[in-house]
Design a protein around this motif. Structure first.
Motif, short mmCIF file in Angstrom:
data_model
loop_
_atom_site.label_atom_id
_atom_site.label_comp_id
_atom_site.label_asym_id
_atom_site.label_seq_id
_atom_site.Cartn_x
_atom_site.Cartn_y
_atom_site.Cartn_z
N THR A 364 0.81 -1.26 -0.01
CA THR A 364 -0.01 0.03 -0.04
C THR A 364 0.63 1.19 0.08
OG1 THR A 364 -1.96 -1.30 0.98
CG2 THR A 364 -1.76 1.19 1.16
N LEU A 365 2.24 1.25 0.54
CA LEU A 365 2.79 2.32 0.50
C LEU A 365 2.99 3.16 -0.77
CD1 LEU A 365 4.70 4.22 2.08
CD2 LEU A 365 6.71 2.71 2.00
N TYR A 366 3.18 2.24 -1.94
CA TYR A 366 3.13 2.78 -3.13
C TYR A 366 2.21 3.50 -3.57
CZ TYR A 366 1.51 2.13 -7.92
OH TYR A 366 0.91 2.29 -9.12
N HIS A 367 1.07 3.31 -3.18
CA HIS A 367 -0.09 4.30 -3.63
C HIS A 367 -0.06 5.42 -2.72
CE1 HIS A 367 -2.49 1.17 -5.87
NE2 HIS A 367 -2.17 0.45 -5.03
N VAL A 368 0.02 5.53 -1.46
CA VAL A 368 -0.14 6.66 -0.69
C VAL A 368 1.01 7.55 -0.97
CG1 VAL A 368 -0.17 7.27 1.78
CG2 VAL A 368 -1.19 5.02 1.15
N PHE A 369 2.30 6.90 -1.08
CA PHE A 369 3.47 7.93 -1.30
C PHE A 369 3.43 8.46 -2.66
CE2 PHE A 369 7.52 9.19 -2.68
CZ PHE A 369 8.38 9.54 -1.36
N LEU A 370 2.94 7.69 -3.57
CA LEU A 370 2.85 8.44 -4.93
C LEU A 370 1.77 9.38 -5.10
CD1 LEU A 370 3.44 8.63 -7.94
CD2 LEU A 370 2.29 6.72 -8.48
N ALA A 371 0.74 9.17 -4.37
CA ALA A 371 -0.36 10.01 -4.47
C ALA A 371 -0.02 11.56 -3.45
CB ALA A 371 -1.78 9.69 -3.79
N PHE A 372 0.81 11.10 -2.52
CA PHE A 372 1.15 12.36 -1.83
C PHE A 372 2.12 13.16 -2.46
CE2 PHE A 372 -0.31 11.05 2.94
CZ PHE A 372 -1.63 11.33 2.41
N ALA A 373 3.01 12.42 -3.20
CA ALA A 373 4.22 13.07 -4.14
C ALA A 373 3.37 13.96 -5.09
CB ALA A 373 5.05 12.06 -4.36
N GLU A 374 2.56 13.49 -5.63
CA GLU A 374 1.85 14.23 -6.75
C GLU A 374 1.19 15.31 -6.08
OE1 GLU A 374 1.13 13.53 -10.55
OE2 GLU A 374 3.20 13.73 -9.65
N PHE A 375 0.41 15.20 -4.76
CA PHE A 375 -0.16 16.21 -4.10
C PHE A 375 0.57 17.38 -4.00
CE2 PHE A 375 -0.67 18.13 0.06
CZ PHE A 375 -1.58 18.93 -0.21
N LEU A 376 1.94 17.09 -3.40
CA LEU A 376 2.83 18.13 -3.07
C LEU A 376 3.64 18.86 -4.36
CD1 LEU A 376 4.95 16.42 -0.03
CD2 LEU A 376 3.21 18.23 -0.02
N ARG A 377 3.59 17.74 -5.43
CA ARG A 377 4.15 18.61 -6.54
C ARG A 377 3.22 19.55 -7.26
NH1 ARG A 377 3.31 18.19 -11.93
NH2 ARG A 377 1.97 16.00 -11.50
N HIS A 378 1.94 19.23 -7.12
CA HIS A 378 1.04 20.37 -7.73
C HIS A 378 0.76 21.43 -6.69
CE1 HIS A 378 -3.01 22.05 -8.08
NE2 HIS A 378 -2.99 21.64 -9.31
N GLU A 379 1.21 21.31 -5.44
CA GLU A 379 1.11 22.46 -4.49
C GLU A 379 2.08 23.44 -4.57
OE1 GLU A 379 -2.30 23.27 -2.63
OE2 GLU A 379 -2.52 22.30 -4.40
N ASN A 380 3.18 22.49 -4.83
CA ASN A 380 4.55 23.52 -5.01
C ASN A 380 4.93 23.98 -6.43
OD1 ASN A 380 5.20 22.98 -2.26
ND2 ASN A 380 6.22 21.18 -2.75
N GLY A 381 3.74 23.91 -7.35
CA GLY A 381 4.11 24.32 -8.68
C GLY A 381 5.07 23.84 -9.43
N ARG A 382 5.62 22.47 -9.04
CA ARG A 382 6.69 21.97 -9.93
C ARG A 382 6.25 21.09 -10.95
NH1 ARG A 382 9.06 20.70 -4.43
NH2 ARG A 382 8.02 18.62 -4.46
N THR A 383 7.17 21.09 -11.99
CA THR A 383 6.60 20.35 -13.15
C THR A 383 7.48 18.86 -12.98
OG1 THR A 383 8.49 21.44 -14.32
CG2 THR A 383 6.27 22.24 -14.37
#
Length: 383
Positions: A364-383
């Motif tokens: 399950t860590l794969y799912h949570v980590f990837l989703a949270f990484a995408e959330f942070l990427r979006h919120e931090n405005g990174r590409t």
């Protein structure tokens, strides 16, 4: 669930990832005796006494630690290399048999079935490890994996790939989805024609076979010719997979320029309308093709996929994802990530949020980590 501002969400997510989950799984989750990673924990957070290690789990953990290193968590590279060494030493069965499905704790092959799902996650892991390490051997392993799938896992009728070989039971879309995800990871690590060709083929299967734009649904099970299986199997819809495909397809557009925008919107639209409990904001495990709930239980992973779908729709159409972020991240922390030890999870809950899991699966860590990484990427405005 209380209302959380974006900065509060960012702080909470970042702390869970880097202060809790990564240190926990980078210590307790490592098998220092035999190599590789632990397969699962007991509900109270102890290493479970199981006699197997799934290749898909090894692949997922290599990914997590590789991505964590890319995000600045320095121990990640060594922890990813630990899994890479175990995987490549024990699980490869040669160019005609690919990666095994299951190993013993010490690395002996228990189940040598060539499973498309496990081979896809081996490719995903190798591609991410290549990306952060720059190692040429990881690139070669990834290419060997794609060659094996291309040459030895095709269905005899020429339509798509075997879900495992020798095949039995209904055909499945899910392993194909992860193959596409893995091919895109390979292409992002280093653009290559091998990954691009396979990715385009699987995307074509999605458009022509897996997805029905009229009903806005992605089926799970199919007959030999990839027509939807007879009821009830062919009418099962998993909202988590609707959301997951949407995110992958937006990455397909970003990396290869293939735009399947209407299906992305339809996948998410159906998932939001029928796959989310509007009272609790839980993402259901499954519904029927007519939208009626099939199972009102909720595993951790479908909720993480809703987060990724919101990122995808924001990137596709500029739709504000903050409402989905607040709902799904809040739901996860209230119902799944409130487990002890902190940094683990309650894998599945019922419709009122009561735990119904008998283990903590490492996968399950794969799912949570990837989703949270995408959330942070979006919120931090990174590409």
């Amino acid at each position: 669930m209380g209302s959380l501002k974006n900065q509060d969400l960012k702080d909470r997510v970042h702390a869970w990832m880097f202060d809790a989950a990564l240190p926990f799984w980078g210590s307790i989750g490592i098998d220092h005796k035999y190599g590789g990673y632990v397969e699962q924990l007991t509900p109270d957070g102890r290493v479970a006494d199981v006699e197997f290690k799934r290749v898909r789990v090894i692949g997922r953990q290599i990914y997590v630690f590789s991505h964590a290193y890319q995000m600045g968590w320095k121990p990640g590279l060594e922890l990813a290399e630990h899994g890479f060494n175990f995987l490549t030493k024990h699980a490869w069965q040669g160019p005609e048999n690919g990666w095994a499905r299951t190993l013993s704790k010490d690395g002996a092959i228990l189940d040598g079935t060539a499973d498309l799902y496990d081979n896809a996650f081996a490719l995903f892991a190798l591609s991410w490890f290549q990306r952060v390490s720059g190692r040429h051997d990881a690139k070669n392993w990834a290419s060997k994996t794609m060659t094996f799938v291309d040459q030895h896992m095709r269905h005899e009728n020429g339509i798509g790939f075997l879900h495992w070989s020798p095949a039995s039971g209904l055909r499945q879309q899910n392993p194909h989805m992860h193959l596409l995800e893995a091919c895109l990871a390979s292409y992002e690590a280093e653009p290559n024609e091998q990954a691009a060709v396979l990715a385009k083929e699987v995307a074509g299967l999605f458009e022509k076979k897996f997805f029905d734009l009229k009903t806005r649904t992605l089926a799970e099970f199919f007959d030999e010719d990839f027509k939807r299986a007879q009821a009830p199997d062919g009418e099962i819809i998993e909202p988590g997979h609707q959301f997951e495909w949407a995110w992958i397809l937006v990455n397909l557009k970003r990396l290869l320029g293939i735009a399947l925008s209407d299906p992305v919107r339809a996948l998410i639209g159906f998932g939001e309308e029928f796959g989310v409990d509007q009272r609790t904001f839980a993402t259901y495990d499954s519904v029927w093709v007519n939208g009626r709930a099939r199972s009102t239980t909720s595993r951790t992973w479908p909720n993480t996929e809703r987060i990724k779908a919101a990122v995808a729709l924001s990137e596709l159409d500029g739709i504000d994802p903050s409402g989905v972020f607040a709902q799904s991240i809040g739901y996860l922390f209230d119902n799944h990530l409130n487990a002890k030890p902190f940094g683990t999870w309650i894998d599945q809950v019922d419709e009122v949020g009561a735990p119904i899991s008998d283990k903590i699966p490492t996968s399950t860590l794969y799912h949570v980590f990837l989703a949270f990484a995408e959330f942070l990427r979006h919120e931090n405005g990174r590409t």
